[in-house]
Design a protein around this motif. Sequence first.
Motif, PDB file in Angstrom:
ATOM      1  N   ALA A 140      -7.588 -19.131 -39.236  1.00 51.85           N
ATOM      2  CA  ALA A 140      -6.423 -19.688 -38.540  1.00 51.85           C
ATOM      3  C   ALA A 140      -5.767 -20.820 -39.322  1.00 51.85           C
ATOM      4  N   VAL A 141      -6.546 -21.521 -40.134  1.00 53.92           N
ATOM      5  CA  VAL A 141      -5.995 -22.637 -40.910  1.00 53.92           C
ATOM      6  C   VAL A 141      -5.866 -22.277 -42.396  1.00 53.92           C
ATOM      7  N   ASP A 142      -5.967 -20.974 -42.690  1.00 52.21           N
ATOM      8  CA  ASP A 142      -5.841 -20.489 -44.070  1.00 52.21           C
ATOM      9  C   ASP A 142      -6.832 -21.159 -45.008  1.00 52.21           C
ATOM     10  N   ALA A 143      -8.060 -21.306 -44.542  1.00 52.50           N
ATOM     11  CA  ALA A 143      -9.124 -21.905 -45.358  1.00 52.50           C
ATOM     12  C   ALA A 143     -10.148 -20.829 -45.715  1.00 52.50           C
ATOM     13  N   SER A 144     -10.848 -21.038 -46.781  1.00 51.74           N
ATOM     14  CA  SER A 144     -11.875 -20.105 -47.221  1.00 51.74           C
ATOM     15  C   SER A 144     -13.100 -20.171 -46.310  1.00 51.74           C
ATOM     16  N   GLU A 145     -13.696 -19.015 -46.057  1.00 44.65           N
ATOM     17  CA  GLU A 145     -14.950 -18.984 -45.293  1.00 44.65           C
ATOM     18  C   GLU A 145     -16.076 -19.663 -46.056  1.00 44.65           C
ATOM     19  N   ASP A 146     -15.861 -19.940 -47.325  1.00 43.66           N
ATOM     20  CA  ASP A 146     -16.861 -20.668 -48.119  1.00 43.66           C
ATOM     21  C   ASP A 146     -17.057 -22.083 -47.581  1.00 43.66           C
ATOM     22  N   LEU A 147     -16.135 -22.556 -46.745  1.00 41.41           N
ATOM     23  CA  LEU A 147     -16.275 -23.885 -46.138  1.00 41.41           C
ATOM     24  C   LEU A 147     -17.343 -23.905 -45.044  1.00 41.41           C
ATOM     25  N   VAL A 148     -17.743 -22.730 -44.559  1.00 39.42           N
ATOM     26  CA  VAL A 148     -18.776 -22.680 -43.525  1.00 39.42           C
ATOM     27  C   VAL A 148     -20.100 -23.117 -44.141  1.00 39.42           C
ATOM     28  N   GLU A 149     -20.680 -24.143 -43.563  1.00 37.81           N
ATOM     29  CA  GLU A 149     -21.943 -24.701 -44.057  1.00 37.81           C
ATOM     30  C   GLU A 149     -22.916 -24.795 -42.893  1.00 37.81           C
ATOM     31  N   PHE A 150     -24.122 -24.347 -43.114  1.00 43.79           N
ATOM     32  CA  PHE A 150     -25.138 -24.364 -42.063  1.00 43.79           C
ATOM     33  C   PHE A 150     -25.945 -25.656 -42.134  1.00 43.79           C
ATOM     34  N   VAL A 151     -26.165 -26.248 -40.966  1.00 37.16           N
ATOM     35  CA  VAL A 151     -26.957 -27.469 -40.856  1.00 37.16           C
ATOM     36  C   VAL A 151     -28.062 -27.238 -39.836  1.00 37.16           C
ATOM     37  N   GLU A 152     -29.057 -28.115 -39.870  1.00 34.58           N
ATOM     38  CA  GLU A 152     -30.195 -27.988 -38.952  1.00 34.58           C
ATOM     39  C   GLU A 152     -29.730 -28.077 -37.499  1.00 34.58           C
ATOM     40  N   ASP A 153     -30.296 -27.227 -36.685  1.00 36.68           N
ATOM     41  CA  ASP A 153     -29.943 -27.206 -35.270  1.00 36.68           C
ATOM     42  C   ASP A 153     -30.595 -28.370 -34.537  1.00 36.68           C
ATOM     43  N   SER A 154     -30.007 -28.734 -33.421  1.00 38.14           N
ATOM     44  CA  SER A 154     -30.565 -29.786 -32.572  1.00 38.14           C
ATOM     45  C   SER A 154     -31.793 -29.254 -31.838  1.00 38.14           C
ATOM     46  N   PRO A 155     -32.802 -30.070 -31.609  1.00 32.39           N
ATOM     47  CA  PRO A 155     -33.964 -29.621 -30.838  1.00 32.39           C
ATOM     48  C   PRO A 155     -33.551 -29.236 -29.416  1.00 32.39           C
ATOM     49  N   GLY A 156     -34.096 -28.152 -28.916  1.00 28.32           N
ATOM     50  CA  GLY A 156     -33.818 -27.723 -27.555  1.00 28.32           C
ATOM     51  C   GLY A 156     -32.437 -27.127 -27.370  1.00 28.32           C
ATOM     52  N   HIS A 157     -31.808 -26.726 -28.441  1.00 34.33           N
ATOM     53  CA  HIS A 157     -30.452 -26.178 -28.395  1.00 34.33           C
ATOM     54  C   HIS A 157     -30.429 -24.869 -27.611  1.00 34.33           C
ATOM     55  N   ASP A 158     -29.491 -24.722 -26.689  1.00 36.15           N
ATOM     56  CA  ASP A 158     -29.368 -23.497 -25.900  1.00 36.15           C
ATOM     57  C   ASP A 158     -28.778 -22.371 -26.732  1.00 36.15           C
ATOM     58  N   GLN A 159     -29.235 -21.151 -26.459  1.00 34.70           N
ATOM     59  CA  GLN A 159     -28.732 -19.985 -27.176  1.00 34.70           C
ATOM     60  C   GLN A 159     -27.408 -19.484 -26.609  1.00 34.70           C
ATOM     61  N   CYS A 160     -27.162 -19.759 -25.349  1.00 39.21           N
ATOM     62  CA  CYS A 160     -25.965 -19.221 -24.717  1.00 39.21           C
ATOM     63  C   CYS A 160     -25.449 -20.189 -23.657  1.00 39.21           C
ATOM     64  N   TYR A 161     -24.158 -20.424 -23.689  1.00 40.13           N
ATOM     65  CA  TYR A 161     -23.487 -21.154 -22.627  1.00 40.13           C
ATOM     66  C   TYR A 161     -22.507 -20.176 -22.000  1.00 40.13           C
ATOM     67  N   ALA A 162     -22.814 -19.686 -20.821  1.00 45.41           N
ATOM     68  CA  ALA A 162     -21.938 -18.739 -20.137  1.00 45.41           C
ATOM     69  C   ALA A 162     -21.982 -19.043 -18.648  1.00 45.41           C
ATOM     70  N   LEU A 163     -20.935 -18.658 -17.964  1.00 47.09           N
ATOM     71  CA  LEU A 163     -20.796 -18.973 -16.548  1.00 47.09           C
ATOM     72  C   LEU A 163     -20.639 -17.721 -15.710  1.00 47.09           C
ATOM     73  N   ASP A 164     -21.047 -17.809 -14.459  1.00 44.61           N
ATOM     74  CA  ASP A 164     -20.750 -16.772 -13.486  1.00 44.61           C
ATOM     75  C   ASP A 164     -19.430 -17.176 -12.836  1.00 44.61           C
ATOM     76  N   THR A 165     -18.351 -16.494 -13.170  1.00 45.15           N
ATOM     77  CA  THR A 165     -17.014 -16.855 -12.702  1.00 45.15           C
ATOM     78  C   THR A 165     -16.525 -15.958 -11.563  1.00 45.15           C
ATOM     79  N   GLN A 166     -17.432 -15.238 -10.958  1.00 48.37           N
ATOM     80  CA  GLN A 166     -17.044 -14.282  -9.913  1.00 48.37           C
ATOM     81  C   GLN A 166     -16.290 -14.967  -8.765  1.00 48.37           C
TER      82      GLN A 166
END
Length: 116
Positions: free
Chosen positions: A64-90
């Motif tokens: 979207a900003v016309d930048a290279s995907e090479d800018l994606v850099e992986f860093v250590e995750d936070s302890p206890g990080h959730d795998q999914c944030y989703a809601l029941d929107t019914q």
Amino acid sequence: MRHGPALVHDSSLAQSTVREWIYVTDNCRAAETVRQDSETGEVHNIGSGDEQTKLKIARTVCAAVDASEDLVEFVEDSPGHDQCYALDTQRVRTLGWEPTVSFEEGLVKTVAYYRE
């Protein structure tokens, strides 16, 4: 994106950890629908149901900003990080509300807003 990498937590989970995203106008419309059409005190989760992986989000932002995907850099995750944030929107959907802006369209609009 001009001044550094797009940081993504935990490369081993970046393709499986998902987040739900909603465009601001959809969120505001949902809140107004709840205010007008629900009983006082009822709880309504507002969400799009549009789940994206962290890696897809980072790549979509780069595009979207016309930048290279090479800018994606992986860093250590936070302890206890959730795998999914989703809601029941019914409940909010029973009031007739539906999101109208896709993740990709919302991101393009957001980038355009900040470029102005």
